[in-house]
Write a protein that holds these residues in place. Structure first.
Motif, PDB file in Angstrom:
ATOM      1  N   LEU A 146     -28.764 -10.676 -25.090  1.00 48.20           N
ATOM      2  CA  LEU A 146     -27.843  -9.964 -25.991  1.00 48.20           C
ATOM      3  C   LEU A 146     -26.466  -9.825 -25.354  1.00 48.20           C
ATOM      4  O   LEU A 146     -25.442 -10.008 -26.027  1.00 48.20           O
ATOM      5  N   GLU A 147     -26.430  -9.540 -24.063  1.00 45.78           N
ATOM      6  CA  GLU A 147     -25.143  -9.440 -23.360  1.00 45.78           C
ATOM      7  C   GLU A 147     -24.390 -10.762 -23.444  1.00 45.78           C
ATOM      8  O   GLU A 147     -23.188 -10.805 -23.720  1.00 45.78           O
ATOM      9  N   SER A 148     -25.119 -11.870 -23.243  1.00 42.77           N
ATOM     10  CA  SER A 148     -24.507 -13.194 -23.364  1.00 42.77           C
ATOM     11  C   SER A 148     -24.011 -13.432 -24.785  1.00 42.77           C
ATOM     12  O   SER A 148     -22.938 -13.998 -24.990  1.00 42.77           O
ATOM     13  N   GLY A 149     -24.790 -12.995 -25.762  1.00 44.99           N
ATOM     14  CA  GLY A 149     -24.402 -13.172 -27.163  1.00 44.99           C
ATOM     15  C   GLY A 149     -23.126 -12.436 -27.503  1.00 44.99           C
ATOM     16  O   GLY A 149     -22.229 -12.992 -28.153  1.00 44.99           O
ATOM     17  N   TYR A 150     -23.023 -11.189 -27.074  1.00 47.66           N
ATOM     18  CA  TYR A 150     -21.807 -10.417 -27.345  1.00 47.66           C
ATOM     19  C   TYR A 150     -20.596 -11.062 -26.666  1.00 47.66           C
ATOM     20  O   TYR A 150     -19.502 -11.104 -27.238  1.00 47.66           O
ATOM     21  N   SER A 151     -20.804 -11.600 -25.480  1.00 49.75           N
ATOM     22  CA  SER A 151     -19.728 -12.291 -24.768  1.00 49.75           C
ATOM     23  C   SER A 151     -19.287 -13.538 -25.534  1.00 49.75           C
ATOM     24  O   SER A 151     -18.082 -13.801 -25.684  1.00 49.75           O
ATOM     25  N   LEU A 152     -20.253 -14.309 -26.033  1.00 47.04           N
ATOM     26  CA  LEU A 152     -19.908 -15.508 -26.802  1.00 47.04           C
ATOM     27  C   LEU A 152     -19.211 -15.165 -28.117  1.00 47.04           C
ATOM     28  O   LEU A 152     -18.282 -15.863 -28.536  1.00 47.04           O
ATOM     29  N   ILE A 153     -19.641 -14.086 -28.762  1.00 43.58           N
ATOM     30  CA  ILE A 153     -18.991 -13.654 -30.009  1.00 43.58           C
ATOM     31  C   ILE A 153     -17.533 -13.296 -29.735  1.00 43.58           C
ATOM     32  O   ILE A 153     -16.638 -13.666 -30.512  1.00 43.58           O
ATOM     33  N   LYS A 154     -17.269 -12.604 -28.622  1.00 41.99           N
ATOM     34  CA  LYS A 154     -15.885 -12.272 -28.250  1.00 41.99           C
ATOM     35  C   LYS A 154     -15.057 -13.539 -28.071  1.00 41.99           C
ATOM     36  O   LYS A 154     -13.912 -13.613 -28.509  1.00 41.99           O
ATOM     37  N   GLU A 155     -15.660 -14.545 -27.408  1.00 42.42           N
ATOM     38  CA  GLU A 155     -14.946 -15.808 -27.205  1.00 42.42           C
ATOM     39  C   GLU A 155     -14.676 -16.503 -28.536  1.00 42.42           C
ATOM     40  O   GLU A 155     -13.595 -17.061 -28.737  1.00 42.42           O
ATOM     41  N   GLN A 156     -15.654 -16.480 -29.448  1.00 40.57           N
ATOM     42  CA  GLN A 156     -15.447 -17.079 -30.766  1.00 40.57           C
ATOM     43  C   GLN A 156     -14.278 -16.408 -31.477  1.00 40.57           C
ATOM     44  O   GLN A 156     -13.423 -17.079 -32.056  1.00 40.57           O
ATOM     45  N   LYS A 157     -14.256 -15.081 -31.452  1.00 38.43           N
ATOM     46  CA  LYS A 157     -13.179 -14.335 -32.112  1.00 38.43           C
ATOM     47  C   LYS A 157     -11.836 -14.645 -31.479  1.00 38.43           C
ATOM     48  O   LYS A 157     -10.834 -14.824 -32.181  1.00 38.43           O
ATOM     49  N   LEU A 158     -11.795 -14.715 -30.150  1.00 42.34           N
ATOM     50  CA  LEU A 158     -10.549 -15.019 -29.455  1.00 42.34           C
ATOM     51  C   LEU A 158     -10.027 -16.397 -29.845  1.00 42.34           C
ATOM     52  O   LEU A 158      -8.831 -16.578 -30.088  1.00 42.34           O
ATOM     53  N   ILE A 159     -10.939 -17.355 -29.946  1.00 37.25           N
ATOM     54  CA  ILE A 159     -10.534 -18.707 -30.339  1.00 37.25           C
ATOM     55  C   ILE A 159      -9.962 -18.698 -31.754  1.00 37.25           C
ATOM     56  O   ILE A 159      -8.925 -19.306 -32.024  1.00 37.25           O
ATOM     57  N   MET A 160     -10.628 -17.992 -32.648  1.00 33.72           N
ATOM     58  CA  MET A 160     -10.139 -17.918 -34.031  1.00 33.72           C
ATOM     59  C   MET A 160      -8.778 -17.228 -34.089  1.00 33.72           C
ATOM     60  O   MET A 160      -7.878 -17.671 -34.787  1.00 33.72           O
ATOM     61  N   GLU A 161      -8.617 -16.134 -33.347  1.00 32.85           N
ATOM     62  CA  GLU A 161      -7.348 -15.418 -33.333  1.00 32.85           C
ATOM     63  C   GLU A 161      -6.245 -16.270 -32.722  1.00 32.85           C
ATOM     64  O   GLU A 161      -5.117 -16.257 -33.183  1.00 32.85           O
ATOM     65  N   THR A 162      -6.577 -17.034 -31.684  1.00 30.05           N
ATOM     66  CA  THR A 162      -5.589 -17.891 -31.038  1.00 30.05           C
ATOM     67  C   THR A 162      -5.117 -18.961 -32.005  1.00 30.05           C
ATOM     68  O   THR A 162      -3.920 -19.241 -32.108  1.00 30.05           O
ATOM     69  N   LYS A 163      -6.057 -19.560 -32.744  1.00 33.72           N
ATOM     70  CA  LYS A 163      -5.666 -20.575 -33.727  1.00 33.72           C
ATOM     71  C   LYS A 163      -4.774 -19.970 -34.794  1.00 33.72           C
ATOM     72  O   LYS A 163      -3.778 -20.566 -35.194  1.00 33.72           O
ATOM     73  N   LEU A 164      -5.129 -18.781 -35.255  1.00 34.55           N
ATOM     74  CA  LEU A 164      -4.310 -18.126 -36.274  1.00 34.55           C
ATOM     75  C   LEU A 164      -2.938 -17.783 -35.741  1.00 34.55           C
ATOM     76  O   LEU A 164      -1.927 -17.949 -36.433  1.00 34.55           O
ATOM     77  N   SER A 165      -2.883 -17.309 -34.491  1.00 33.19           N
ATOM     78  CA  SER A 165      -1.580 -16.941 -33.942  1.00 33.19           C
ATOM     79  C   SER A 165      -0.711 -18.178 -33.728  1.00 33.19           C
ATOM     80  O   SER A 165       0.502 -18.126 -33.946  1.00 33.19           O
ATOM     81  N   LYS A 166      -1.316 -19.303 -33.333  1.00 37.93           N
ATOM     82  CA  LYS A 166      -0.531 -20.538 -33.174  1.00 37.93           C
ATOM     83  C   LYS A 166       0.021 -20.985 -34.520  1.00 37.93           C
ATOM     84  O   LYS A 166       1.168 -21.412 -34.630  1.00 37.93           O
ATOM     85  N   GLU A 167      -0.811 -20.893 -35.554  1.00 35.10           N
ATOM     86  CA  GLU A 167      -0.370 -21.260 -36.891  1.00 35.10           C
ATOM     87  C   GLU A 167       0.783 -20.360 -37.344  1.00 35.10           C
ATOM     88  O   GLU A 167       1.775 -20.807 -37.888  1.00 35.10           O
TER      89      GLU A 167
END
Length: 189
Positions: free
Chosen positions: A161-182
């Motif tokens: 579960l700890e690994s899962g929450y960490s991966l979810i944070k990374e997914q969100k960061l990637i999505m936010e980074t793409k949106l911010s670049k756009e």
């Protein structure tokens, strides 16, 4: 109206007419076999899980790329449970993991397990002298000196579960980074 290529497929015949069909796989161990201490990849696990599902549910077949049904929660739980089976993770714990992280691709659940290994390996490297001394520790040791032993981590639901929450944070960061670049791209105009 089925396409001509669909009319000839055994899955179409089985689905429409009810005639038995047979799936024959030659030399499956070439792609799925395990040799020595090789680790099974997520793709291997997905293929094995799919073949097991096909054996259990032969009426759920594909006609070309069009599946009659998508994997349901039970299918996903069974595949993920198979991934964690040797780690002693119970089916109830797998259900908890899948429900905690819904709508994830199957490789996400394999990545949880890999993430726990990554943390253990990093800790092991630090314990034997750190990254800077890793080469010397492993390659330039005295003849009678034993190699440091890596003990694989015990998989627990808490670690997964700890690994899962960490991966979810990374997914969100990637999505936010793409949106911010756009967004920033449009600001330059």
């Amino acid at each position: 109206m089925p396409l001509e290529s669909e009319k000839k497929s055994t899955s179409f015949i089985y689905r429409r007419i009810g005639k038995m069909s047979c799936l024959m796989i030659n030399d499956i161990d070439a792609g799925l076999g395990r040799f020595g201490n090789t680790q099974m990849t997520v793709n291997n696990q997905i293929v094995v899980g799919t073949l097991m599902n096909l054996a259990d549910n032969p009426t759920r077949v594909s006609v070309g790329q069009d599946w009659r049904e998508q994997p349901n929660l039970e299918d996903i739980v069974n595949i993920v449970h198979r991934m964690y089976e040797k780690d002693g993770i119970s089916k109830d714990e797998v259900i908890n993991i899948v429900k905690t992280f819904p709508n994830q691709a199957l490789d996400f659940y394999g990545a949880l397990r890999s993430r726990t290994y990554d943390r253990s390996i990093s800790k092991w490297v630090e314990d034997i002298g750190g990254v800077e001394n890793l080469g010397n520790t492993l390659l330039k040791r005295k003849k009678l000196e034993k190699l440091p032993v890596f003990t694989p981590p015990k998989q627990t639901i808490e670690a997964l579960l700890e690994s899962g929450y960490s991966l979810i944070k990374e997914q969100k960061l990637i999505m936010e980074t793409k949106l911010s670049k756009e967004y920033m791209k449009n600001m330059d105009d």
